[in-house]
Design a protein around this motif. Structure first.
Motif, short mmCIF file in Angstrom:
data_model
loop_
_atom_site.label_atom_id
_atom_site.label_comp_id
_atom_site.label_asym_id
_atom_site.label_seq_id
_atom_site.Cartn_x
_atom_site.Cartn_y
_atom_site.Cartn_z
N LEU A 140 40.27 48.93 8.30
CA LEU A 140 39.01 48.63 7.63
C LEU A 140 39.16 47.38 6.77
CD1 LEU A 140 38.15 52.25 6.39
CD2 LEU A 140 37.31 51.12 8.47
N LEU A 141 38.08 46.60 6.69
CA LEU A 141 38.02 45.41 5.85
C LEU A 141 36.98 45.66 4.76
CD1 LEU A 141 38.65 42.45 5.09
CD2 LEU A 141 36.91 41.77 6.77
N SER A 142 37.38 45.58 3.48
CA SER A 142 36.46 45.79 2.36
C SER A 142 36.34 44.50 1.56
CB SER A 142 36.98 46.91 1.45
OG SER A 142 36.98 48.16 2.13
N VAL A 143 35.07 44.19 1.19
CA VAL A 143 34.78 43.02 0.35
C VAL A 143 33.96 43.51 -0.84
CG1 VAL A 143 33.61 40.80 0.20
CG2 VAL A 143 34.87 41.40 2.26
N SER A 144 34.43 43.21 -2.03
CA SER A 144 33.73 43.61 -3.26
C SER A 144 33.18 42.37 -3.96
CB SER A 144 34.68 44.37 -4.20
OG SER A 144 35.08 45.59 -3.60
N GLN A 145 31.90 42.48 -4.42
CA GLN A 145 31.23 41.34 -5.03
C GLN A 145 30.67 41.80 -6.39
OE1 GLN A 145 31.15 38.43 -3.48
NE2 GLN A 145 29.86 37.27 -4.88
N PRO A 146 30.99 41.12 -7.47
CA PRO A 146 30.45 41.53 -8.79
C PRO A 146 28.93 41.35 -8.86
CG PRO A 146 31.59 39.42 -8.99
CD PRO A 146 31.84 39.92 -7.60
N ILE A 147 28.26 42.31 -9.50
CA ILE A 147 26.81 42.21 -9.74
C ILE A 147 26.63 41.75 -11.18
CG2 ILE A 147 24.63 43.49 -9.80
CD1 ILE A 147 25.93 45.51 -7.88
N HIS A 148 26.14 40.51 -11.31
CA HIS A 148 25.97 39.99 -12.66
C HIS A 148 24.75 39.11 -12.72
CE1 HIS A 148 27.56 36.14 -11.21
NE2 HIS A 148 28.58 36.82 -10.70
N LEU A 149 24.24 39.00 -13.90
CA LEU A 149 23.07 38.15 -14.15
C LEU A 149 23.37 37.38 -15.43
CD1 LEU A 149 20.26 37.47 -13.05
CD2 LEU A 149 19.32 39.18 -14.63
N GLU A 150 23.30 36.07 -15.30
CA GLU A 150 23.72 35.18 -16.37
C GLU A 150 25.16 35.52 -16.76
OE1 GLU A 150 20.76 35.54 -19.40
OE2 GLU A 150 19.25 34.47 -18.21
N ASN A 151 25.44 35.95 -17.95
CA ASN A 151 26.82 36.22 -18.34
C ASN A 151 27.13 37.71 -18.42
OD1 ASN A 151 27.46 33.48 -18.63
ND2 ASN A 151 26.63 33.42 -20.72
N ASN A 152 26.22 38.52 -17.95
CA ASN A 152 26.39 39.97 -18.03
C ASN A 152 26.73 40.55 -16.65
OD1 ASN A 152 25.68 40.03 -20.82
ND2 ASN A 152 23.50 39.91 -20.24
#
Length: 470
Positions: A140-152
């Motif tokens: 399996l290949l997993s990709v994680s992406q942060p959920i952020h808006l501006e600096n939060n």
């Protein structure tokens, strides 16, 4: 000479071979490294492509629900938002909060904490992460992406897809490259083989014909394939064989003519020596006439051998071939020479097995065996042993004549069958007997080999083909 042609050719070929081997090894190594590079690059290309696709899907998802992220309802509504969004790839989607807990999952409803996973840990720290893991025998290949808006930062979106299709595509590409490489190698080998054969095959033919010429078969001719250097060599060898054959024929005719012409005056010399010996009373004169008579006999024997050899070499001898059983034939030859062996106090023994018949001329073969046994009796001292063996296999009748004489010196062994070769012992004859035997045996499709250990005796082995069909 150190700077001669031989030395130059040896060093030239040696350097050429070394250079060729080095270039070949470098070429093979380069091809292997190139294929490994291509296959590795292909795999990275596919993996990076999947990573980019998963990353793009994560970014699109975050952008699509930017309003929910801004007003703070994103995490509480994550399961429904995940179900409503239409992803363009077949993957497992997970939304993870800032503590690493899964709050929404498209495939696995059980909540769990994924903070310890490498890709999730990277995303919780604000950067995208990816990892390849094994689960249930599947890659399996997993990709994680942060959920952020501006600096939060509000959490992590994680996409996981199967690598099976990717691995299948990669294996197909690898097999394709290996197949192409194998095809190129096989094609190169086949082309190289045929190109090499254009040179080596004519040379093999020339070598085989040259060996036959060296053995005295000057009627052999080499077929000319191309008008190149090898073709010129072929013409030269054919011309040489033609000239040698012509001179050999002239030599044999001359020897036969001289031998025949000398027999008549020699017979007269012998006759008058005997006649004068019978009436002479002076002992000195009688001794001289005895010498003349003895030397006349020896000269007559030499002329007879010369005449036989020239006729055999020229192919002027007619053979009367018939089915011949060797056991009684050899027994008759042994009985014929046994009285002489007894006079010399030599034990002449026979060990003759019954064999299938051969096709041979009895008179000529008798000449061969008497000649060989005569040589054995000449060189075997008193109380010595001469043994005649006869055995056979499926193809050959094998006759061995073994004696306990002084043997043949190593430096003479290779030359004893040559014409006019005479050993250093007093018992040596004209040097034609074994050459005559060899010619007769070749006419019968057979051969003769001589082995000896100096001081321990000599063994003459004769092979004649078995007659399977009468």
């Amino acid at each position: 000479m150190k700077s001669g042609i031989t030395a130059r050719l040896v060093w030239s070929y040696l350097l050429l071979i070394i250079l060729t081997v080095v270039m070949f090894e470098v070429f093979i190594l380069t091809v292997v490294m190139f294929e490994v590079f291509i296959l590795t690059a292909l795999r990275f290309y596919y993996v990076d492509g999947v990573k980019d696709t998963l990353t793009d899907q994560g970014n699109m998802f975050t952008s699509f629900y930017e309003q929910q992220i801004e007003d703070g309802s994103f995490l509480s509504e994550a399961p429904s938002l995940l179900q409503r969004y239409n992803f363009f790839i077949d993957a497992q989607m997970q939304i993870i909060d800032s503590k690493g807990d899964v709050i929404a999952d498209t495939h696995d409803p059980d909540k769990k904490n994924l903070k310890s996973l490498e890709d999730v840990s990277h995303s919780l720290r604000g950067s995208a992460g990816s990892m390849i893991l094994k689960e249930g025998g599947e890659s399996l290949l997993s990709v994680s992406q942060p959920i952020h808006l501006e600096n939060n930062q509000y959490g992590v979106i994680r996409l996981t897809t199967s690598m099976n299709q990717l691995n299948h595509t990669f294996q197909q590409g690898m097999l394709l490259l290996i197949s192409i490489g194998g095809f190129v190698i096989i094609l190169t080998a086949v082309i190289s083989y045929f190109l090499a054969n254009t040179i080596t095959k004519p040379l093999k033919g020339i070598t085989a014909a040259a060996q036959q010429m060296a053995s005295g078969k000057f009627s052999v001719r080499i077929s000319k394939k191309n008008d190149d250097e090898i073709g010129k060599l072929t013409d030269t060898l054919n011309y040489m064989a033609q000239e040698v054959e012509k001179h050999e024929k002239l030599k044999n005719e001359f020897i036969a003519s001289v031998s025949h012409e000398l027999k008549t005056p020699l017979t007269s010399v012998k006759g008058w020596a005997i006649t004068l010996h019978s009436v002479a009373e002076d002992p000195f004169l009688r001794e001289g006439l005895d010498i003349i008579s003895t030397e006349s006999d020896r000269l007559s024997l030499l002329l007879g051998d010369l005449l036989d050899l020239s006729n055999l070499s020229a192919g002027n001898v007619s053979y009367c071939f018939e089915s011949l059983s060797l056991q009684p034939f050899l027994l008759q030859v042994v009985h014929q020479l046994r009285p002489r062996a007894e006079r010399q106090d030599v034990s002449l023994r026979d060990h003759l097995e019954a064999t299938d018949p051969i096709k041979g001329d009895p008179n000529r073969l008798k000449q061969v065996f008497i000649n060989i046994l005569d040589n054995a009796l000449k060189f075997t001292p008193s109380h010595g042993v001469i043994a005649v063996h006869l055995k056979a296999n499926q193809s050959w009748a094998i006759i061995q004549v073994c004696d306990t004489g002084p043997g043949i010196p190593p430096e003479e062994l290779q030359s004893v069958k040559e014409k006019f070769f005479k050993g250093k012992t007093k018992a040596s004859g004209t040097g034609l007997g074994l050459a005559i035997c060899q010619e007769i045996l070749h006419a019968h499709g057979g051969d003769m080999t001589i082995s000896s250990e100096f001081g321990s005796g000599t063994t003459v082995e004769i092979k004649l083909p078995i007659l399977h069909e009468l």
